[in-house]
Design an enzyme around this catalytic site. Structure first.
Site, PDB file in Angstrom:
ATOM      1  N   TYR A  56     149.258  -7.189  49.055  1.00 45.40           N
ATOM      2  CA  TYR A  56     147.850  -7.491  49.296  1.00 45.40           C
ATOM      3  C   TYR A  56     147.056  -6.193  49.242  1.00 45.40           C
ATOM      4  CZ  TYR A  56     143.582  -8.981  51.657  1.00 45.40           C
ATOM      5  OH  TYR A  56     142.276  -9.247  51.947  1.00 45.40           O
ATOM      6  N   GLU A  76     139.228  -8.575  46.343  1.00 41.95           N
ATOM      7  CA  GLU A  76     140.566  -8.772  46.897  1.00 41.95           C
ATOM      8  C   GLU A  76     141.549  -9.110  45.788  1.00 41.95           C
ATOM      9  OE1 GLU A  76     141.519 -11.477  50.611  1.00 41.95           O
ATOM     10  OE2 GLU A  76     141.999 -12.579  48.787  1.00 41.95           O
TER      11      GLU A  76
END
Ligand code: GDP
Ligand code: MN
Length: 378
Positions: free
Chosen positions: A104, A189
């Protein structure tokens, strides 16, 4: 907040040199088959519903196909899907990569520190909210200096990368930072950022553009989001108008008073439906427009709660009286008014002439409107 679909986010990432799977967005099973035929999309592939909601992986909105026929029917299935209330109109079809690890990485705005924050975790592919704090690394980035070598090295350590993948990571973080700044994003993201052999690939993209910056990026402003048709009309007229599930309309001025009004209605068991913030409007025409818009939402009752500061009570009352006269008879609703502040007496007098009483006490007024909405007497 302009939230972009995955494929639009990926288009941005591509411009900033972030590696992506090969693929294309399609709107029909035929288009998907054609993409395979022209080798735009290699097989086996992944078909991903382009909805704004997250959790598509778990929710069955990300599927795999190994042949053109299988892809055709998969795309048809996805296009028939309603995912968390959103109709699927587009499907992103991409090569299926063999993932070795999922990470992530994201950059967002930390409002409490007033700085962008670079977030990384070795546990990618799941929602960041479900990752324990100790597995999430945060580094704040000064907007003047941008990303430095130490930022990149720390993320590489967090993800456990060195050598070629670490160098690939550095390039991705730079691209992400440049995209965040230049596109006026609130969030960029990548989840998951996948390790495929020695390289890293952004498998997903979530980009949110800051509302107040859309004038610099008209291409994003044109993307329809989840506004209701009335909210869209209100936006064009410059009126802050939000539709909820309840049946009581609220017209107030200022976010604080609007929120307090909603609280009072809730306290007396009422369900606020539409709320409209007049802000500093001191223009009877604007008030009339706002009122007609409210009438279109067909509330069971309306609570007009105005504090006369910059906005004067009498101009609001004037607009209101004019508006009531032009509301069609099938759109009439019970009205409870409470106007306090500048030119209060003049405002109340104008309302009284139109047969509307102003209830000065907030609780009493709140109770009256809840009763009116449930069919009781005002
Ligand atoms: P989200 O669940 O809405 O965030 O959708 P994602 O785009 O993150 O996809 C969900 C999951 O699908 C990912 O975490 C991956 O595990 C899987 N996935 C997506 N693309 C591929 C791919 O090319 N190959 C493989 N093996 N899995 C993929
Ligand atoms: Mn994801």
């Amino acid at each position: 907040m302009v939230k972009l679909a995955e494929w639009r986010g990926k288009e941005i990432y591509r411009r900033y040199g972030i590696p992506l799977p090969r693929g294309t967005v399609v709107r029909s099973p035929d288009e998907a088959a054609e993409a395979v035929r022209t080798k735009t999309v290699p097989l086996p592939c992944v078909a991903k519903a382009q909805v704004l909601a997250g959790g598509r992986g778990k929710g069955g909105a990300v599927r795999f196909a190994t042949t053109a026929d299988e892809l055709r029917s998969t795309v048809a299935d996805l296009l028939a899907l309603e995912f968390k209330g959103e109709k699927v109109r587009e499907v992103l079809v991409e090569e299926r990569l063999s993932i070795e690890q999922e990470f992530y990485v994201a950059i967002t705005l930390d409002r409490s520190r007033r700085l962008p924050v670079l977030i990384a975790s070795r546990q990618g592919g799941v929602e960041i909210e479900s990752v324990e704090e100790s597995a999430i690394d945060r580094q704040w980035v000064h907007p003047f200096t941008g990303l430095s070598g130490y930022h990149r090295r720390q993320v590489a350590r967090t993800l456990g990368l060195d050598g070629a993948p670490a160098r690939a990571l550095a390039g991705i973080l730079d691209g992400l930072w440049r995209a965040f700044v230049a596109e006026d994003a609130e969030l960029v993201e990548i989840n998951p950022l996948a390790r495929v052999g020695e390289s890293l690939v952004a498998l997903d993209a979530k980009v949110i553009i800051e509302d107040d910056a859309t004038f610099r990026h008209p291409q994003y402003a044109a993307i329809p989001d989840d506004r209701t048709p009335l909210e869209e009309v209100a936006r064009e007229k410059g009126i802050a108008f939000v539709q909820l599930d309840g049946n009581i309309g609220v017209i107030a001025n200022g976010a604080g008073l609007t929120m307090a009004t909603l609280d009072v209605l809730k306290e007396y068991g009422g369900a606020p439906g539409v709320f409209l913030d007049l802000g500093g409007t001191d223009d009877p025409k604007k008030v009339t427009e706002a009122f007609l818009l409210m009438a279109e939402a067909r509330p069971a009752a309306v609570f007009l709660n105005i504090f006369g500061g910059v906005t004067r009570c009498d101009t609001v009352a004037e607009g209101l009286v004019a508006a009531l006269a032009s509301v069609p008879s099938d759109r009439r609703f019970p009205l409870v008014a409470r106007i306090r502040g500048n030119n209060e007496a003049e405002g109340i007098a104008l309302l009284r002439q139109a047969g509307i009483a102003s209830i000065p006490d907030l609780r009493e007024a709140g109770r009256a409107v809840v009763a009116a909405a449930s069919g009781g007497r005002r």
